[in-house]
Design an enzyme around this catalytic site. Structure first.
Site, PDB file in Angstrom:
ATOM      1  CG  ASP A 137      -1.587  -1.369   1.389  1.00 22.24           C
ATOM      2  OD1 ASP A 137      -2.503  -1.655   0.621  1.00 22.24           O
ATOM      3  OD2 ASP A 137      -1.144  -2.158   2.249  1.00 22.24           O
ATOM      4  CG  HIS A 165      -3.273  -5.203   3.178  1.00 22.42           C
ATOM      5  ND1 HIS A 165      -2.814  -4.348   2.211  1.00 22.42           N
ATOM      6  CD2 HIS A 165      -3.674  -6.320   2.521  1.00 22.42           C
ATOM      7  CE1 HIS A 165      -2.938  -4.919   1.028  1.00 22.42           C
ATOM      8  NE2 HIS A 165      -3.466  -6.116   1.183  1.00 22.42           N
TER       9      HIS A 165
HETATM   10  C1  LMR Z   1      -3.930  -6.498  -2.544  1.00 16.96           C
HETATM   11  O1  LMR Z   1      -3.871  -5.502  -1.811  1.00 16.96           O
HETATM   12  O2  LMR Z   1      -3.562  -6.478  -3.723  1.00 16.96           O
HETATM   13  C2  LMR Z   1      -4.489  -7.778  -1.991  1.00 16.96           C
HETATM   14  O3  LMR Z   1      -4.358  -7.788  -0.600  1.00 16.96           O
HETATM   15  C3  LMR Z   1      -5.898  -7.923  -2.391  1.00 16.96           C
HETATM   16  C4  LMR Z   1      -6.476  -9.225  -1.897  1.00 16.96           C
HETATM   17  O4  LMR Z   1      -7.423  -9.183  -1.110  1.00 16.96           O
HETATM   18  O5  LMR Z   1      -5.977 -10.290  -2.269  1.00 16.96           O
END
Ligand code: LMR
Length: 309
Positions: A137, A165
């Site tokens: 992120d 997250h």
């Molecule tokens: C991401 O942020 O790309 C992943 O965590 C998304 C997910 O839920 O697999």
């Protein structure tokens, strides 16, 4: 990436232990063949196994990418109970068989809460050694700012991801800067569009994982792997002077975030240890966002514990 030295540095030999579930054993053996065929000078061994004990034995770094995956349209909470049981059993294997100083990075969702369950069931691993990935992120936030300002991504620093997250995370640019010929300038000043920074920028970063799933029909892969390498590299080898990164770590109550959650904070790393950056100003807008994502994590924690009983 690991075998090329991207994670632990170009002079660090590595032995890779790869764990998968029995139905994937044949594919895993194919990955092992490819690793051998790539003749990586740093790769000193490959263990490909479906046995968690064999996989965890003696490991110094554990990257937990296994989990029950979220599919398009699914909420992360839907997969909680499946992941709680996976993380409980993998925690026990790490607890008994990993090296005593093992550093753990949980990538699989719900990453913060999986890490918390792992901590609970691996009590001999120091809590400072159990983290989750929010560097993805963090890097996404850097990418958005770099695109918006048409500057090199490497010239942008000190964004922060606070919290979970998930789509409640708070990507915060209030302390972020861009390197310019005369020194540094704040991102807010350069973007000069608070409406964008306080709305679209935040939701784009928050929703990026879902946008990738929608486009690829699969979760992020390359960017997740690359940011996992960034996370471990900076943790082990240190963050550059004057800059921090975001890591999901065990909260000690800093910034009035409830203690006992795995929450993403700005951290610096030195000598293999992370420390939360202290003393940053938090305005009212940010405070609400920090609290909102903490509330979600508190709820997730309760849900996870209810799956244990
Ligand atoms: C991401 O942020 O790309 C992943 O965590 C998304 C997910 O839920 O697999």
């Amino acid at each position: 990436m690991i075998a090329r030295g991207v994670m632990l540095g170009p002079d660090q030999p590595v032995i890779l232990h790869m764990l998968d579930i029995p139905p994937a054993a044949e594919a895993l053996s194919g990955v092992k063949m490819e690793l051998v065929d790539a003749a990586f000078p740093l790769l000193k061994g490959v263990v490909a196994t479906t046995d968690a004990v064999e996989a965890c034995s003696g490991v110094n770094v554990a990257i937990m990418v296994g989990g029950f995956p979220r599919k398009e349209g699914m909420e992360r909470k839907d997969v909680m109970s499946k992941n709680v049981s996976i993380y409980k059993s993998q925690a026990s294997a790490l607890e008994k068989h990993a090296a005593s100083n093992c550093k753990v990075l949980v990538v699989a969702n719900p990453a913060n809460t999986n890490a918390l369950i792992l901590k609970e069931f691996a009590p001999s691993i120091p809590e400072k050694n159990i983290t989750c990935l929010t560097r993805l992120d963090h890097n996404r936030a850097l990418g958005q700012i770099s695109e918006r300002l048409s500057v090199q991504v490497s010239d942008v620093k000190n964004v922060i991801i606070w919290g979970n997250h998930s789509s409640t995370q708070y990507p915060d640019v209030n302390h972020a800067t861009v390197r310019i010929p005369a020194g540094e300038k704040s991102v807010r000043e350069l973007v000069a569009d608070d409406a964008w920074l306080n709305a679209e920028f935040i939701t784009t970063v928050q929703q990026r994982g879902a946008a990738i799933i929608k486009a690829r029909k699969l979760s992020s892969a390359l960017s997740a792997a690359s940011s996992a390498c960034d996370h471990i590299r900076d943790w082990v080898l240190g963050t550059p002077e004057g800059s921090w990164v975001s890591m999901g770590v065990y909260s000690d109550g800093s910034y009035n975030v409830p203690a006992g959650l795995i929450y993403s904070f700005p951290v610096t790393c030195k000598n293999g240890e992370w420390s939360i950056v202290q003393g940053l100003s938090i305005d009212e807008f940010s405070r609400k966002k920090l609290d909102l994502t903490a509330e979600e994590l508190t709820e997730e924690k309760a849900l996870a514990y209810s799956c244990l009983s």
